[in-house]
Scaffold this active site. Structure first.
Site, PDB file in Angstrom:
ATOM      1  N   ARG A 148       0.848  -1.182   0.000  1.00  0.00           N
ATOM      2  CA  ARG A 148       0.000   0.000   0.000  1.00  0.00           C
ATOM      3  C   ARG A 148       0.891   1.243   0.000  1.00  0.00           C
ATOM      4  NH1 ARG A 148      -2.460  -3.291   4.062  1.00  0.00           N
ATOM      5  NH2 ARG A 148      -4.593  -3.955   3.527  1.00  0.00           N
ATOM      6  N   LYS A 172      -2.641  -1.870   7.784  1.00  0.00           N
ATOM      7  CA  LYS A 172      -3.807  -1.250   8.401  1.00  0.00           C
ATOM      8  C   LYS A 172      -4.007  -1.797   9.809  1.00  0.00           C
ATOM      9  CE  LYS A 172      -6.571  -0.026   4.352  1.00  0.00           C
ATOM     10  NZ  LYS A 172      -7.878  -0.190   3.667  1.00  0.00           N
ATOM     11  N   HIS A 239      -2.050   2.508  -6.247  1.00  0.00           N
ATOM     12  CA  HIS A 239      -3.079   1.498  -6.035  1.00  0.00           C
ATOM     13  C   HIS A 239      -3.214   0.600  -7.262  1.00  0.00           C
ATOM     14  CE1 HIS A 239      -6.016  -0.108  -3.377  1.00  0.00           C
ATOM     15  NE2 HIS A 239      -7.051   0.159  -4.143  1.00  0.00           N
ATOM     16  N   ARG A 242      -0.533  -1.963  -7.107  1.00  0.00           N
ATOM     17  CA  ARG A 242      -0.894  -2.988  -6.109  1.00  0.00           C
ATOM     18  C   ARG A 242      -1.919  -3.953  -6.702  1.00  0.00           C
ATOM     19  NH1 ARG A 242      -1.478  -4.206  -0.520  1.00  0.00           N
ATOM     20  NH2 ARG A 242      -3.631  -4.463   0.193  1.00  0.00           N
ATOM     21  N   HIS A 265      -4.766  -8.343   3.635  1.00  0.00           N
ATOM     22  CA  HIS A 265      -6.206  -8.173   3.771  1.00  0.00           C
ATOM     23  C   HIS A 265      -6.712  -8.891   5.022  1.00  0.00           C
ATOM     24  CE1 HIS A 265      -6.876  -7.398  -0.815  1.00  0.00           C
ATOM     25  NE2 HIS A 265      -6.559  -6.305  -0.148  1.00  0.00           N
ATOM     26  N   TYR A 274     -10.337 -10.135  -6.775  1.00  0.00           N
ATOM     27  CA  TYR A 274      -9.342 -10.484  -7.783  1.00  0.00           C
ATOM     28  C   TYR A 274      -9.673 -11.794  -8.474  1.00  0.00           C
ATOM     29  CZ  TYR A 274      -6.774  -6.753  -5.573  1.00  0.00           C
ATOM     30  OH  TYR A 274      -6.418  -5.530  -5.068  1.00  0.00           O
TER      31      TYR A 274
END
Length: 298
Positions: A148, A172, A239, A242, A265, A274
């Site tokens: 990210r 995150k 992004h 990524r 994730h 995806y």
């Protein structure tokens, strides 16, 4: 800040989010969403007087201005979190955003750049200058490891394990993970680091010409300039690189759990987008190669 959003608690709320380990970019988004809500609500309205209808009206105004469902959903999530914070601190008796359904966004597939185009661009020789070598290492990491933008900005020298081909990443929610470094990324970093410019005490991997940590906006601008010099047929963003990393790995490995771990994730459902992209890839192969598909297209 208008009086309808108490400034003290608003500041405490942001501090609460910061302690949760949210990235600077996410914190900025929360702050913007709250400032916008304050502008949309009637003046002289205190926290206890804000109702569900006020918030629904604010969402309708934003929708009328052209905000997309995904943007509206994010803002509603911010508002819901803020009023929950007020409720926990005894400022309001109930959360006016709790029963508002977020607008549904249409399914949107990630934008991925064909691997051949990216490889050609990355293999193009770069000038042997600190800034050119820095940019090359940045772009290799974004695509080669699927980081990210916020994760790349936060990288410090001690996070790099070049001999072991790993990089330690803080994602995150301050979730820690290790991500493999591709051989191209390692080469780019080894070329860049000896020429890295840094002021005393600066540990950031990627620094500006002044020797301070690069910001997210600076990296976005550098990638945009680079894509123009490479005569790219599309605008490139961190992004997008990524997304390209995820889709290319999945197309070749077909291991969604591995891709989930590499991307950091929390939920597998986030990674599942995806698989849709991969099915499109397989469908294209079918259309291009199967005789019955060719016959159908005639």
């Amino acid at each position: 800040m208008p009086s309808n959003l108490n400034w003290t608690l608003w500041t405490e709320f942001l501090q609460h989010l910061r302690h949760r380990g949210l990235s600077p970019l996410t914190l900025d988004a929360y702050e913007r969403d709250l400032q916008q809500l304050a502008q949309l609500l009637p003046d002289q309205l205190n926290s206890s007087q804000i109702t569900r209808l006020h918030l629904v009206g604010a969402l309708k105004k934003l929708s009328g201005r052209g905000d997309k469902p995904a943007s509206l959903a994010r803002k509603l999530s911010t508002w819901r979190a803020y009023f929950s914070f007020l409720q926990q601190h005894g400022q309001i008796s109930s959360n006016p955003a709790s029963n508002i359904k977020a607008p549904k966004a249409g399914a949107r597939l990630p934008k991925a750049v064909p691997a051949e185009k990216l490889n050609q661009a990355f293999d193009h020789p770069v000038a042997n200058t600190p800034l050119s070598l820095r940019d090359q290492a940045i772009f290799e990491l974004l695509y080669g490891s699927g980081l990210r933008l916020s994760e790349l900005v936060q990288l410090d020298l001690q996070h790099l394990m070049l001999d072991e081909n790993w990089v330690h990443v803080s994602g995150k929610g301050n979730k820690q993970r290790q991500v493999p470094l591709g051989s191209k990324s390692v080469v780019a970093l080894r070329r860049y680091l000896p020429q890295r410019i840094a002021i005393p005490g600066e540990n950031a991997v990627f620094t500006s010409r002044l020797g301070t940590r690069l910001t997210a906006r600076q990296i976005q601008n550098r990638l945009n300039v680079w894509s123009i010099t490479q005569n790219s047929d599309r605008h490139l963003s961190p992004h997008m690189l990524r997304h390209s990393f995820a889709s290319h790995v999945l197309q070749n490995a077909h291991d969604i759990r591995a891709v989930q771990e590499l991307l950091g994730h929390k939920s597998i459902s986030t990674t599942q987008q995806y698989t849709k992209l991969d099915f499109n890839h397989l469908a294209q192969i079918y259309d291009d190669t199967h005789p019955r598909a060719k016959r159908r297209n005639k």
